[in-house]
Design a protein around this motif. Structure first.
Motif, PDB file in Angstrom:
ATOM      1  N   ALA A  13       5.989   4.678   1.086  1.00 24.80           N
ATOM      2  CA  ALA A  13       6.805   5.482   1.796  1.00 24.80           C
ATOM      3  C   ALA A  13       7.918   5.293   2.986  1.00 24.80           C
ATOM      4  O   ALA A  13       8.678   6.002   2.661  1.00 24.80           O
ATOM      5  CB  ALA A  13       5.003   6.578   2.278  1.00 24.80           C
ATOM      6  N   ASP A  14       7.095   4.065   3.918  1.00 27.54           N
ATOM      7  CA  ASP A  14       8.055   3.396   4.730  1.00 27.54           C
ATOM      8  C   ASP A  14       9.552   2.899   4.060  1.00 27.54           C
ATOM      9  O   ASP A  14      11.030   2.761   4.371  1.00 27.54           O
ATOM     10  CB  ASP A  14       7.664   2.804   5.180  1.00 27.54           C
ATOM     11  CG  ASP A  14       6.639   2.796   6.657  1.00 27.54           C
ATOM     12  OD1 ASP A  14       6.566   4.463   6.359  1.00 27.54           O
ATOM     13  OD2 ASP A  14       5.393   2.508   6.860  1.00 27.54           O
ATOM     14  N   ASN A  50       1.250  -1.173  -0.055  1.00 26.30           N
ATOM     15  CA  ASN A  50      -0.448   0.396   0.165  1.00 26.30           C
ATOM     16  C   ASN A  50       0.838   1.498  -0.122  1.00 26.30           C
ATOM     17  O   ASN A  50       2.271   1.109   0.025  1.00 26.30           O
ATOM     18  CB  ASN A  50      -1.161  -0.110   1.628  1.00 26.30           C
ATOM     19  CG  ASN A  50      -0.492  -0.323   2.625  1.00 26.30           C
ATOM     20  OD1 ASN A  50       1.211   0.722   2.400  1.00 26.30           O
ATOM     21  ND2 ASN A  50      -1.337  -0.860   3.306  1.00 26.30           N
ATOM     22  N   SER A  51       0.349   2.514  -0.183  1.00 25.33           N
ATOM     23  CA  SER A  51       0.743   3.911  -0.232  1.00 25.33           C
ATOM     24  C   SER A  51       1.581   3.736   0.989  1.00 25.33           C
ATOM     25  O   SER A  51       3.259   4.332   1.009  1.00 25.33           O
ATOM     26  CB  SER A  51      -0.279   4.702  -0.060  1.00 25.33           C
ATOM     27  OG  SER A  51      -0.356   5.468   0.551  1.00 25.33           O
ATOM     28  N   GLU A  52       1.490   3.874   2.302  1.00 21.93           N
ATOM     29  CA  GLU A  52       2.049   3.378   3.333  1.00 21.93           C
ATOM     30  C   GLU A  52       2.906   2.879   3.635  1.00 21.93           C
ATOM     31  O   GLU A  52       4.359   2.661   3.309  1.00 21.93           O
ATOM     32  CB  GLU A  52       1.400   3.437   4.648  1.00 21.93           C
ATOM     33  CG  GLU A  52       1.844   3.761   5.890  1.00 21.93           C
ATOM     34  CD  GLU A  52       0.614   3.143   6.911  1.00 21.93           C
ATOM     35  OE1 GLU A  52       1.424   2.767   7.916  1.00 21.93           O
ATOM     36  OE2 GLU A  52      -0.430   4.160   7.176  1.00 21.93           O
ATOM     37  N   GLY A  53       2.897   1.681   3.068  1.00 22.08           N
ATOM     38  CA  GLY A  53       4.103   0.801   2.470  1.00 22.08           C
ATOM     39  C   GLY A  53       5.085   1.284   2.357  1.00 22.08           C
ATOM     40  O   GLY A  53       6.683   0.756   2.478  1.00 22.08           O
TER      41      GLY A  53
END
Length: 99
Positions: A65-66, A60-63
């Protein structure tokens, strides 16, 4: 009447030059393996490499970004790698073979 059991192994036949067979046999002998085992293992390893190279990774976009933050951050030195790159190469002065 006997039923045919499903075959668990499938033969593969190849035509190779004598030089290739000699090299494979020599390498297999150094590993203590038969030609068949050696070639099978090499082929399976090569197939696994190809499949891993083409594997799609989803996140996902959060993963993502991390993940990008970790890649963009400073590298953490690995002491064993630092020591390794500081050693002189075998062709350089000061090289001493380690047991």
């Amino acid at each position: 009447m006997a039923t045919n059991a499903e075959r668990k192994e499938h033969p593969i036949s190849m035509r190779l030059p004598a030089a290739d067979i000699a090299m494979i046999d020599r390498a297999a002998g150094l590993r203590g393996r038969s030609r068949t085992d050696f070639v099978r293992d090499a082929a399976v390893r090569a197939a696994e490499d190809v499949l891993m190279e083409s594997r799609l990774i989803r996140m996902n976009s959060e993963g993502f970004a991390d993940f990008m933050a970790v890649l963009s951050g400073p590298a953490t030195p690995v002491p064993e790698m630092v020591e390794l790159v500081k050693r002189p190469a075998p062709w350089e002065p000061g090289y001493a073979a380690k047991d």
